[in-house]
Design a protein around this motif. Structure first.
Motif, PDB file in Angstrom:
ATOM      1  N   SER A  65       0.825  -1.208   0.000  1.00  0.00           N
ATOM      2  CA  SER A  65       0.000   0.000   0.000  1.00  0.00           C
ATOM      3  C   SER A  65       0.858   1.255   0.000  1.00  0.00           C
ATOM      4  CB  SER A  65      -0.897  -0.005   1.241  1.00  0.00           C
ATOM      5  OG  SER A  65      -0.100   0.086   2.410  1.00  0.00           O
ATOM      6  N   THR A  66       0.152   2.391  -0.239  1.00  0.00           N
ATOM      7  CA  THR A  66       0.837   3.691  -0.211  1.00  0.00           C
ATOM      8  C   THR A  66       1.418   3.952   1.171  1.00  0.00           C
ATOM      9  OG1 THR A  66      -0.720   4.516  -1.871  1.00  0.00           O
ATOM     10  CG2 THR A  66       0.544   6.158  -0.632  1.00  0.00           C
ATOM     11  N   GLU A  67       0.696   3.519   2.199  1.00  0.00           N
ATOM     12  CA  GLU A  67       1.187   3.730   3.565  1.00  0.00           C
ATOM     13  C   GLU A  67       2.513   3.008   3.801  1.00  0.00           C
ATOM     14  OE1 GLU A  67      -1.816   2.882   2.744  1.00  0.00           O
ATOM     15  OE2 GLU A  67      -3.065   4.571   3.404  1.00  0.00           O
ATOM     16  N   ASP A  68       2.687   1.829   3.176  1.00  0.00           N
ATOM     17  CA  ASP A  68       3.951   1.099   3.333  1.00  0.00           C
ATOM     18  C   ASP A  68       5.109   1.888   2.736  1.00  0.00           C
ATOM     19  OD1 ASP A  68       2.692  -0.995   4.602  1.00  0.00           O
ATOM     20  OD2 ASP A  68       2.341  -2.114   2.745  1.00  0.00           O
ATOM     21  N   TYR A  69       4.834   2.519   1.591  1.00  0.00           N
ATOM     22  CA  TYR A  69       5.882   3.331   0.974  1.00  0.00           C
ATOM     23  C   TYR A  69       6.158   4.577   1.803  1.00  0.00           C
ATOM     24  CZ  TYR A  69       5.811   0.412  -3.193  1.00  0.00           C
ATOM     25  OH  TYR A  69       5.923  -0.639  -4.056  1.00  0.00           O
ATOM     26  N   GLU A  70       5.099   5.154   2.368  1.00  0.00           N
ATOM     27  CA  GLU A  70       5.290   6.325   3.210  1.00  0.00           C
ATOM     28  C   GLU A  70       6.102   5.976   4.464  1.00  0.00           C
ATOM     29  OE1 GLU A  70       1.367   7.636   3.989  1.00  0.00           O
ATOM     30  OE2 GLU A  70       1.124   8.681   2.066  1.00  0.00           O
ATOM     31  N   GLY A  71       5.979   4.726   4.922  1.00  0.00           N
ATOM     32  CA  GLY A  71       6.707   4.297   6.120  1.00  0.00           C
ATOM     33  C   GLY A  71       8.209   4.262   5.922  1.00  0.00           C
ATOM     34  N   ILE A  72       8.653   4.066   4.669  1.00  0.00           N
ATOM     35  CA  ILE A  72      10.101   4.031   4.422  1.00  0.00           C
ATOM     36  C   ILE A  72      10.597   5.295   3.737  1.00  0.00           C
ATOM     37  CG2 ILE A  72      10.078   1.516   4.269  1.00  0.00           C
ATOM     38  CD1 ILE A  72      10.325   1.821   1.224  1.00  0.00           C
ATOM     39  N   ALA A  73       9.686   6.199   3.473  1.00  0.00           N
ATOM     40  CA  ALA A  73      10.057   7.401   2.706  1.00  0.00           C
ATOM     41  C   ALA A  73      11.064   8.256   3.454  1.00  0.00           C
ATOM     42  CB  ALA A  73       8.804   8.212   2.380  1.00  0.00           C
ATOM     43  N   ALA A  74      10.961   8.300   4.770  1.00  0.00           N
ATOM     44  CA  ALA A  74      11.850   9.163   5.559  1.00  0.00           C
ATOM     45  C   ALA A  74      13.230   8.542   5.767  1.00  0.00           C
ATOM     46  CB  ALA A  74      11.208   9.466   6.912  1.00  0.00           C
ATOM     47  N   GLN A  75      13.418   7.269   5.387  1.00  0.00           N
ATOM     48  CA  GLN A  75      14.700   6.596   5.589  1.00  0.00           C
ATOM     49  C   GLN A  75      15.682   6.935   4.471  1.00  0.00           C
ATOM     50  OE1 GLN A  75      14.320   2.374   6.214  1.00  0.00           O
ATOM     51  NE2 GLN A  75      12.347   2.580   7.276  1.00  0.00           N
ATOM     52  N   THR A  76      16.962   6.716   4.761  1.00  0.00           N
ATOM     53  CA  THR A  76      17.983   6.780   3.717  1.00  0.00           C
ATOM     54  C   THR A  76      18.006   5.419   3.048  1.00  0.00           C
ATOM     55  OG1 THR A  76      19.277   8.378   4.987  1.00  0.00           O
ATOM     56  CG2 THR A  76      20.416   7.188   3.220  1.00  0.00           C
ATOM     57  N   LEU A  77      17.507   5.346   1.833  1.00  0.00           N
ATOM     58  CA  LEU A  77      17.280   4.060   1.186  1.00  0.00           C
ATOM     59  C   LEU A  77      18.496   3.598   0.394  1.00  0.00           C
ATOM     60  CD1 LEU A  77      13.628   4.654  -0.099  1.00  0.00           C
ATOM     61  CD2 LEU A  77      14.380   3.600   2.035  1.00  0.00           C
ATOM     62  N   SER A  78      18.652   2.264   0.372  1.00  0.00           N
ATOM     63  CA  SER A  78      19.685   1.633  -0.450  1.00  0.00           C
ATOM     64  C   SER A  78      19.209   0.231  -0.790  1.00  0.00           C
ATOM     65  CB  SER A  78      21.021   1.575   0.293  1.00  0.00           C
ATOM     66  OG  SER A  78      20.954   0.648   1.355  1.00  0.00           O
ATOM     67  N   ALA A  79      19.920  -0.403  -1.698  1.00  0.00           N
ATOM     68  CA  ALA A  79      19.535  -1.750  -2.122  1.00  0.00           C
ATOM     69  C   ALA A  79      19.691  -2.768  -0.999  1.00  0.00           C
ATOM     70  CB  ALA A  79      20.374  -2.173  -3.328  1.00  0.00           C
ATOM     71  N   LYS A  80      20.405  -2.404   0.065  1.00  0.00           N
ATOM     72  CA  LYS A  80      20.618  -3.321   1.183  1.00  0.00           C
ATOM     73  C   LYS A  80      19.580  -3.142   2.284  1.00  0.00           C
ATOM     74  CE  LYS A  80      25.616  -3.549   0.425  1.00  0.00           C
ATOM     75  NZ  LYS A  80      26.955  -3.336   1.028  1.00  0.00           N
TER      76      LYS A  80
END
Length: 717
Positions: free
Chosen positions: A256-271
């Protein structure tokens, strides 16, 4: 019929002990009833005896020497000597001519002794000593084959064979050779090659089956890539099938969109683990799996490996993977997975297939087996070399052991120290010779308390505390007035090394008759002293309370010009109030005076020569019961529990009576012929009034005696 051996016994410690004087006595011990032995077992550690000799006698290696093991040692040594009396010499050397070579073992021992002397550069020597065997282990270790059945890799000249042995040790471990180097024995060698054979058979079966190795040598790499993503790919296609079943499921199954919003504030990487939990791609009804673009970045690397190693060899270069193609791949790996599940456990797998094939094709197993067999072939010769040392040790030590095992001759005769006497403790003006080593004080004291001995447990340290041990010292003379936990002394072990000793626990029992004689008077003196101290303390406390109370009373303010307050008058002495106290004191003094008067008059009523006897009788009446009780206790002192608590099996009631106990603890005495000056410049000055009181008492006593007509004068009317 073998004639009966004539035994000699001596009595010591309240029981009969066998007297062993010669080799015939030693060899006849097997026929002596073991009920007559003083000990049936002793520990191999914690006693003053050569530990290597004890380990040789301790055939079952249970850290205890038993009666049967002593008999076996005597029989073995006696069978190798032409004259059994050599066993009582206590010498650590034996003449070659004294070795009995009438048996096969005797021949091997004699030949080994001659071989050792020849190796040492003494081929013409007529005797061999324990000093010649000082480096026996180095000597044996230096042999090409030493009889232990171990083949060290370091001794192999062939590089290929040495590499195989090193690989075997890497996979299966190693054992130590006598030389101190790691090597293989038969068990390790057989286990390794049996394991390799089973593993090789399994590998051959897989290599020969085209259904298993459908990609040839690349099948394993393809399988690794396949299994790395199998669960995730199954998950993706199942989600797509659910979306095909109900199109409404596509959106929530893609997260869901909420799941994406939950990680949006993180510094994302493939790991990122949160990203890895998302599906491989967006979910749509019956959608193929994209292999190049549109993939979850956390799984891109694994999918690339799957595409390169598994999909391309089977389906060619593809950018998408259909569900049917994935099912085909799963089917292709069924045979491989079944074969893999039957894979035997093999520690040698770490060497790799090529190395295992190389080892299997070589003749290294046979070569190693041959080396092990050649090493074992000299076992009897090497054992014979060790038997020379064993014979020398038995010749030196067996007689001493027997006199501290079958009988306690060394202990009771005092000619030598017993095995369990580990040294001498100097403390409180005494030297205690009965000191035993203790590993666990609490455990030892629990049983040793039944011995009736006064035992002081001491912690001993030396070299700044780097060396520590505990002992139990028996005090068998003197008294215990100044023996207490915390007192320090010096302990000398049998090597003469000094240890700082501190008492940490005491088992309190009677020490001597002298102590028992004075104990009633000391107890009375202690009681009176304690009461006087309590009385003085109570008076001091009462005085302090009065001072504190007086200090707490406020002083009334003084008005300028006013007359001083009149002094407070003391209340008059109330005679009636203290009449009872005075009466009680009078009765007590009267009773005491009456007793003393009766005692004195009774003594003075005797004849002159009867007075000393009466005084002695009075003292015996007071001290006699304590002395009688102490006498019975001292007669029952038993060494057995002290040794049993250390792991011995004492078979007799080894008494320590009063005279023998006195010999075990020496009191301080001036050397014979010493000159002693009694002039002490720092002596306390004695008061004169006691002498005046004594003179007055003598005068009064003489007057009373004269009035009683003791000197022939008529008594006063």
């Amino acid at each position: 019929m073998t004639p009966l051996h004539t035994w000699k016994f001596f009595r010591a410690g309240g029981f009969d002990q066998v007297q062993i004087d010669n080799g015939a006595d030693l060899l006849a011990l097997k026929g002596l009833d073991q009920k007559l032995w003083v000990a049936l077992s002793c520990p191999t550690r914690g006693i003053e005896f050569d530990t290597k000799t004890l380990d040789l006698i301790d055939h079952d290696a249970d850290a205890h020497v038993h009666a049967n093991e002593v008999l076996a040692a005597i029989a073995w040594a006696g069978g190798l000597l032409r004259n059994s009396d050599l066993l009582v010499e206590g010498s650590d050397r034996v003449a070659l001519a004294d070795i009995d070579d009438s048996s096969e073992e005797g021949q091997r021992v004699l030949a080994s002794a001659q071989y050792i002397l020849k190796t040492l550069g003494k081929p013409d020597a007529a005797e061999i000593s324990l000093a010649d065997m000082a480096d026996i282990e180095k000597f044996v270790a230096g042999l090409e084959f030493n009889g232990d059945g171990v083949v060290p890799a370091s001794q192999i000249n062939d590089a290929g064979l040495r590499k195989t042995i090193e690989d075997i040790m890497k996979c299966r471990g190693s054992v130590m050779d006598v030389s101190g180097n790691a090597g293989l024995n038969q068990e390790i060698n057989d286990a390794f090659f049996a394991e390799v054979a089973i593993f090789s058979d399994w590998g051959v079966k897989g290599d020969a089956d085209a259904d298993i190795q459908f990609l040839g040598d690349k099948t394993q790499a393809a399988a690794d890539a396949f299994h790395a993503v199998k669960e995730k790919v199954d998950d993706y296609f199942t989600r797509c099938q659910m979306a095909a079943y109900d199109v409404r499921a596509a959106v929530p199954l893609s997260r869901s969109t909420e799941d994406y919003e939950g990680i949006a504030a993180q510094t994302l990487s493939a790991k990122n683990t949160d990203i890895a939990s998302f599906p491989l791609a967006t979910v749509e009804p019956d959608k193929p799996l994209p292999l190049v673009s549109g993939l979850n970045p956390a799984w891109q690397k694994q999918i690339d490996a799957l595409r390169e190693r598994t999909i391309a060899p089977v389906f060619g270069d593809k950018e998408i993977l259909l569900a049917s193609e994935w099912a085909t791949l799963c089917t292709k790996f069924d045979a491989f997975e079944k074969w893999q599940s039957a894979k035997p456990a093999c520690s040698a797998e770490q060497l790799g297939k090529e190395r295992l094939r190389e080892i299997s094709r070589s003749k290294h197993k046979e070569a190693i087996d041959d080396l092990i067999n050649r090493d074992k072939a000299v076992e009897s010769e090497v054992n014979a070399i060790r038997s020379v040392e064993k014979l020398l040790r038995y010749k030196r030590d067996l007689f001493n052991l027997v006199n501290n095992f079958v009988s306690f001759r060394s202990f009771y005769t005092g000619r030598d120290k017993a095995l369990f006497q580990v040294g001498i403790l100097y403390l409180d003006g005494r030297s205690c010779e009965l000191c035993v080593r203790v590993d666990d004080i609490a455990k030892h004291a629990e049983f040793a308390n039944t011995s009736g001995l006064y035992l002081a447990y001491c912690d001993c340290v030396r070299k700044g505390g780097t060396e520590k041990m505990s002992i139990a010292a028996a005090f068998t003379a003197g008294d215990s007035d100044f023996l207490m936990v915390g007192r320090n002394g010096i302990f000398y072990d049998r090597k003469g090394q000094d240890w700082d000793a501190t008492i940490v626990r005491i088992l309190d029992h009677s020490i001597s008759i002298r102590q028992a004689f004075w104990s009633p008077y000391k107890k009375l003196s202690k009681f009176i002293g304690d009461q006087l101290q309590k009385m003085a303390a109570s008076k001091a406390a009462a005085s302090d309370e009065k001072l504190l109370a007086a200090a707490a009373v406020p002083t009334p303010p003084v008005t300028p010009g006013a007359p001083p307050p009149p002094p407070t008058s003391k209340p008059p002495f109330d005679v009636g109030k203290f009449a009872g106290i005075f009466a009680a004191i009078g009765l007590a003094l009267g009773a005491i005076g009456g007793i003393l008067a009766s005692l004195v008059s009774g003594i003075l009523g005797l004849q002159f020569w009867q007075i000393p006897l009466a005084i002695i009788g009075l003292m015996l009446l007071i001290s006699g019961p304590a002395m009688i009780v102490a006498w019975f206790k001292l007669k029952k002192r038993n060494l057995g529990p002290v040794l049993d608590a250390n792991g011995w099996a004492i078979n007799a009631r080894a008494r320590i009576n009063i005279p023998f106990g006195t010999s075990l603890t020496k009191l301080a005495r001036l050397p014979e012929g010493s000159r002693r000056s009694l002039a002490d410049p720092y002596a306390e000055k004695k008061p004169v009034w006691p002498f005046y009181m004594l003179i007055a008492g003598i005068i009064v006593a003489l007057i009373v005696v004269w009035q009683m007509g003791f000197f022939g004068a008529p008594p006063v009317k």
